[in-house]
Design an enzyme around this catalytic site. Sequence first.
Site, PDB file in Angstrom:
ATOM      1  N   ASP A   1       0.849  -1.193   0.000  1.00 21.03           N
ATOM      2  CA  ASP A   1       0.000   0.000   0.000  1.00 21.03           C
ATOM      3  C   ASP A   1       0.885   1.244   0.000  1.00 21.03           C
ATOM      4  O   ASP A   1       1.984   1.232   0.563  1.00 21.03           O
ATOM      5  CB  ASP A   1      -0.918   0.002   1.246  1.00 21.03           C
ATOM      6  CG  ASP A   1      -2.167  -0.842   1.023  1.00 21.03           C
ATOM      7  OD1 ASP A   1      -2.271  -1.489  -0.038  1.00 21.03           O
ATOM      8  OD2 ASP A   1      -3.038  -0.852   1.929  1.00 21.03           O
TER       9      ASP A   1
ATOM     10  N   ASP B   1       0.568   4.021   1.514  1.00 17.26           N
ATOM     11  CA  ASP B   1       0.638   4.872   2.711  1.00 17.26           C
ATOM     12  C   ASP B   1       1.288   4.185   3.905  1.00 17.26           C
ATOM     13  O   ASP B   1       1.188   4.662   5.027  1.00 17.26           O
ATOM     14  CB  ASP B   1      -0.778   5.359   3.073  1.00 17.26           C
ATOM     15  CG  ASP B   1      -1.773   4.207   3.173  1.00 17.26           C
ATOM     16  OD1 ASP B   1      -1.340   3.039   3.234  1.00 17.26           O
ATOM     17  OD2 ASP B   1      -2.993   4.484   3.175  1.00 17.26           O
TER      18      ASP B   1
ATOM     19  N   TRP C   1     -13.798  -0.408  -1.355  1.00 18.80           N
ATOM     20  CA  TRP C   1     -12.963  -0.744  -0.201  1.00 18.80           C
ATOM     21  C   TRP C   1     -13.399  -2.045   0.510  1.00 18.80           C
ATOM     22  O   TRP C   1     -14.590  -2.257   0.743  1.00 18.80           O
ATOM     23  CB  TRP C   1     -12.984   0.426   0.805  1.00 18.80           C
ATOM     24  CG  TRP C   1     -12.065   0.189   1.968  1.00 18.80           C
ATOM     25  CD1 TRP C   1     -10.758   0.539   2.067  1.00 18.80           C
ATOM     26  CD2 TRP C   1     -12.409  -0.463   3.191  1.00 18.80           C
ATOM     27  NE1 TRP C   1     -10.239   0.141   3.268  1.00 18.80           N
ATOM     28  CE2 TRP C   1     -11.229  -0.483   3.980  1.00 18.80           C
ATOM     29  CE3 TRP C   1     -13.575  -1.045   3.692  1.00 18.80           C
ATOM     30  CZ2 TRP C   1     -11.193  -1.048   5.257  1.00 18.80           C
ATOM     31  CZ3 TRP C   1     -13.534  -1.610   4.966  1.00 18.80           C
ATOM     32  CH2 TRP C   1     -12.348  -1.605   5.727  1.00 18.80           C
TER      33      TRP C   1
ATOM     34  N   GLU D   1     -10.967  -7.749  -0.240  1.00 19.50           N
ATOM     35  CA  GLU D   1     -10.036  -8.457  -1.149  1.00 19.50           C
ATOM     36  C   GLU D   1      -8.884  -9.080  -0.379  1.00 19.50           C
ATOM     37  O   GLU D   1      -8.414 -10.168  -0.725  1.00 19.50           O
ATOM     38  CB  GLU D   1      -9.556  -7.529  -2.279  1.00 19.50           C
ATOM     39  CG  GLU D   1      -8.346  -6.646  -2.010  1.00 19.50           C
ATOM     40  CD  GLU D   1      -8.576  -5.577  -0.956  1.00 19.50           C
ATOM     41  OE1 GLU D   1      -9.732  -5.262  -0.671  1.00 19.50           O
ATOM     42  OE2 GLU D   1      -7.587  -5.051  -0.406  1.00 19.50           O
ATOM     43  N   ASP D   2      -8.448  -8.425   0.709  1.00 16.31           N
ATOM     44  CA  ASP D   2      -7.329  -8.982   1.486  1.00 16.31           C
ATOM     45  C   ASP D   2      -7.745 -10.268   2.214  1.00 16.31           C
ATOM     46  O   ASP D   2      -6.975 -11.234   2.287  1.00 16.31           O
ATOM     47  CB  ASP D   2      -6.738  -7.943   2.457  1.00 16.31           C
ATOM     48  CG  ASP D   2      -7.802  -7.258   3.294  1.00 16.31           C
ATOM     49  OD1 ASP D   2      -9.009  -7.402   2.984  1.00 16.31           O
ATOM     50  OD2 ASP D   2      -7.446  -6.573   4.266  1.00 16.31           O
TER      51      ASP D   2
ATOM     52  N   MET E   1       1.043   4.296   9.192  1.00 14.65           N
ATOM     53  CA  MET E   1       0.187   4.611   8.052  1.00 14.65           C
ATOM     54  C   MET E   1      -0.029   6.113   8.007  1.00 14.65           C
ATOM     55  O   MET E   1      -0.433   6.700   9.012  1.00 14.65           O
ATOM     56  CB  MET E   1      -1.160   3.887   8.122  1.00 14.65           C
ATOM     57  CG  MET E   1      -1.890   3.991   6.786  1.00 14.65           C
ATOM     58  SD  MET E   1      -3.458   3.113   6.722  1.00 14.65           S
ATOM     59  CE  MET E   1      -4.514   4.428   7.258  1.00 14.65           C
TER      60      MET E   1
ATOM     61  N   HIS F   1      -5.203   9.322   6.627  1.00 17.16           N
ATOM     62  CA  HIS F   1      -5.978   9.822   5.481  1.00 17.16           C
ATOM     63  C   HIS F   1      -7.441   9.470   5.654  1.00 17.16           C
ATOM     64  O   HIS F   1      -7.800   8.599   6.454  1.00 17.16           O
ATOM     65  CB  HIS F   1      -5.451   9.190   4.184  1.00 17.16           C
ATOM     66  CG  HIS F   1      -5.640   7.696   4.126  1.00 17.16           C
ATOM     67  ND1 HIS F   1      -6.779   7.110   3.641  1.00 17.16           N
ATOM     68  CD2 HIS F   1      -4.836   6.676   4.530  1.00 17.16           C
ATOM     69  CE1 HIS F   1      -6.665   5.795   3.731  1.00 17.16           C
ATOM     70  NE2 HIS F   1      -5.501   5.500   4.278  1.00 17.16           N
TER      71      HIS F   1
ATOM     72  N   ARG G   1     -11.115   8.211   3.770  1.00 13.69           N
ATOM     73  CA  ARG G   1     -11.428   7.278   2.692  1.00 13.69           C
ATOM     74  C   ARG G   1     -11.501   8.060   1.372  1.00 13.69           C
ATOM     75  O   ARG G   1     -12.052   9.149   1.329  1.00 13.69           O
ATOM     76  CB  ARG G   1     -12.757   6.572   2.974  1.00 13.69           C
ATOM     77  CG  ARG G   1     -12.885   5.264   2.201  1.00 13.69           C
ATOM     78  CD  ARG G   1     -14.178   4.532   2.540  1.00 13.69           C
ATOM     79  NE  ARG G   1     -14.375   4.332   3.976  1.00 13.69           N
ATOM     80  CZ  ARG G   1     -13.745   3.429   4.705  1.00 13.69           C
ATOM     81  NH1 ARG G   1     -12.876   2.632   4.137  1.00 13.69           N
ATOM     82  NH2 ARG G   1     -13.977   3.316   5.987  1.00 13.69           N
TER      83      ARG G   1
HETATM   84  N1  UDH Z   1      -5.474   3.466  -3.058  1.00 18.24           N
HETATM   85  C1  UDH Z   1      -5.114   4.554  -3.848  1.00 18.24           C
HETATM   86  N2  UDH Z   1      -6.065   5.446  -4.217  1.00 18.24           N
HETATM   87  C2  UDH Z   1      -7.355   5.333  -3.841  1.00 18.24           C
HETATM   88  C3  UDH Z   1      -7.714   4.242  -3.045  1.00 18.24           C
HETATM   89  C4  UDH Z   1      -6.763   3.334  -2.651  1.00 18.24           C
HETATM   90  O1  UDH Z   1      -3.950   4.716  -4.216  1.00 18.24           O
HETATM   91  O2  UDH Z   1      -8.157   6.193  -4.232  1.00 18.24           O
HETATM   92  C5  UDH Z   1      -4.462   2.420  -2.741  1.00 18.24           C
HETATM   93  C6  UDH Z   1      -3.352   2.897  -1.852  1.00 18.24           C
HETATM   94  O3  UDH Z   1      -2.194   2.176  -2.129  1.00 18.24           O
HETATM   95  C7  UDH Z   1      -3.898   2.564  -0.492  1.00 18.24           C
HETATM   96  C8  UDH Z   1      -4.527   1.206  -0.765  1.00 18.24           C
HETATM   97  O4  UDH Z   1      -5.081   1.346  -2.050  1.00 18.24           O
HETATM   98  O5  UDH Z   1      -2.903   2.530   0.496  1.00 18.24           O
HETATM   99  C9  UDH Z   1      -5.584   0.779   0.250  1.00 18.24           C
HETATM  100  O6  UDH Z   1      -6.576   1.786   0.402  1.00 18.24           O
HETATM  101  P1  UDH Z   1      -6.764   2.573   1.773  1.00 18.24           P
HETATM  102  O7  UDH Z   1      -5.477   3.173   2.178  1.00 18.24           O
HETATM  103  O8  UDH Z   1      -7.900   3.529   1.614  1.00 18.24           O
HETATM  104  O9  UDH Z   1      -7.144   1.406   2.760  1.00 18.24           O
HETATM  105  P2  UDH Z   1      -7.224   1.532   4.320  1.00 18.24           P
HETATM  106  O10 UDH Z   1      -7.470   0.200   4.853  1.00 18.24           O
HETATM  107  O11 UDH Z   1      -8.520   2.364   4.455  1.00 18.24           O
HETATM  108  O12 UDH Z   1      -6.106   2.341   4.855  1.00 18.24           O
HETATM  109  C10 UDH Z   1      -8.835   2.845   5.642  1.00 18.24           C
HETATM  110  C11 UDH Z   1      -9.888   3.856   5.378  1.00 18.24           C
HETATM  111  C12 UDH Z   1      -9.629   5.054   6.178  1.00 18.24           C
HETATM  112  C13 UDH Z   1     -10.895   5.589   6.685  1.00 18.24           C
HETATM  113  C14 UDH Z   1     -10.610   6.266   7.963  1.00 18.24           C
HETATM  114  C15 UDH Z   1     -11.884   6.630   8.618  1.00 18.24           C
HETATM  115  N3  UDH Z   1     -11.644   6.876  10.007  1.00 18.24           N
HETATM  116 MN    MN Z   2      -4.548   3.481   4.093  1.00 23.05          MN
END
Ligand code: UDH
Ligand code: MN
Length: 340
Positions: A184, A186, A246, A249-250, A276, A279, A281
């Site tokens: 990922d 981030d 979102w 898939e994992d 991380m 950020h 969503r």
């Molecule tokens: N990603 C992108 N662009 C997007 C969406 C996803 O580059 O528009 C990639 C990126 O590598 C990211 C990964 O997909 O690190 C996973 O997506 P994510 O970082 O959104 O997943 P995460 O599990 O999501 O971190 C958490 C959602 C945060 C919501 C917080 C609310 N409190």
């Molecule tokens: Mn993330």
Amino acid sequence: MALMTERTLVLLICVQLLVLVLLYQVSYDHETAHYENTFWKSIAIATKINKAIRAVSHYKQKLPDCPRTSQLTGGPLNISFPLWLNMKQVEQKHLLVRRGGSYSPPNCTATYKIAIIIPHRNRMEHLTYLLYHLHPFLQRQQLKYRIFVIEQAGNYTFNRGKLLNVGFKEAMKHENWDCIFFHDVDLIPEDDRNTYICDLFPKHASIAMDKFKYRLPYKHFFGGVSALTPEHVEKINGFPNSYWGWGGEDDDIATRIKLNKMLVARPPIHIGRYKMISHKRDKGNEKNPERFQLLKNATLRWEEDGLNNLEYILLSKKNNHLYTNITVDIGTSKGLQLYR
Ligand code: UDH
Ligand code: MN
């Protein structure tokens, strides 16, 4: 193996010159009093000979093998995010990285060659920070590596699984990698002892994320950063293509691993630590309401949803200084359609 001496090289160059002169003479057409294009052909041949000589001498001066465990790594890292950091500044720090974001240790032959696949859309700021930390991190581990950023074109719902499949397919066209890191954008590793090499079983590297208070959120969690050999990826038919948006898939990947009678390897909890970049969503990556239903039939689906039904249109491949950027049209949940 003996090194090619300078004397041998000079001798070879002299022979080349002689051949060149001879061909030059032969190519003179007495009737028209012109040199035919044989002359240019001979130049081309000489260039080829030259290249071959350089390749052989490079091979003969093969560097010693890098140690299996690098002596350049430390322990815990202090991860900072300098304000206003931009890609140009990061590029200037990495003059040894070749275009396309590839690197080989300058003083030894790497034991492992790895590819990093980053699914991406519209997160340039995160990518800048990741590359700022990841390049030196991988270099301290004395790895041969290349970083591939797989960018989903258009505004249609994001699909991480499908982008990982594209990344795998495209990366394998470049080199027979020992290990692929699916990363990922981030997540920044916080410990140098987190070795970016593959294990006997698929490895889940990001087991302790600050976001989850440095604990696994649940037992089968496989999100964030994982490392599989090409054989592991092939065995599980890659990743699911059918999760749009979102989530899920994992967990599907974790199920595929289990169904194929493999375990999950993990670094120790005090080493697999990641920050991380916080950020919200993303727009276009809303929670997928269908993820539970899809997961339920992961067992039935894995053999026909993955590498073997992957369809995409490669829109561009660019060798940027710090990474290879692959922009791809992966279509929509209804099928493949050209992004305009
Ligand atoms: N990603 C992108 N662009 C997007 C969406 C996803 O580059 O528009 C990639 C990126 O590598 C990211 C990964 O997909 O690190 C996973 O997506 P994510 O970082 O959104 O997943 P995460 O599990 O999501 O971190 C958490 C959602 C945060 C919501 C917080 C609310 N409190
Ligand atoms: Mn993330």
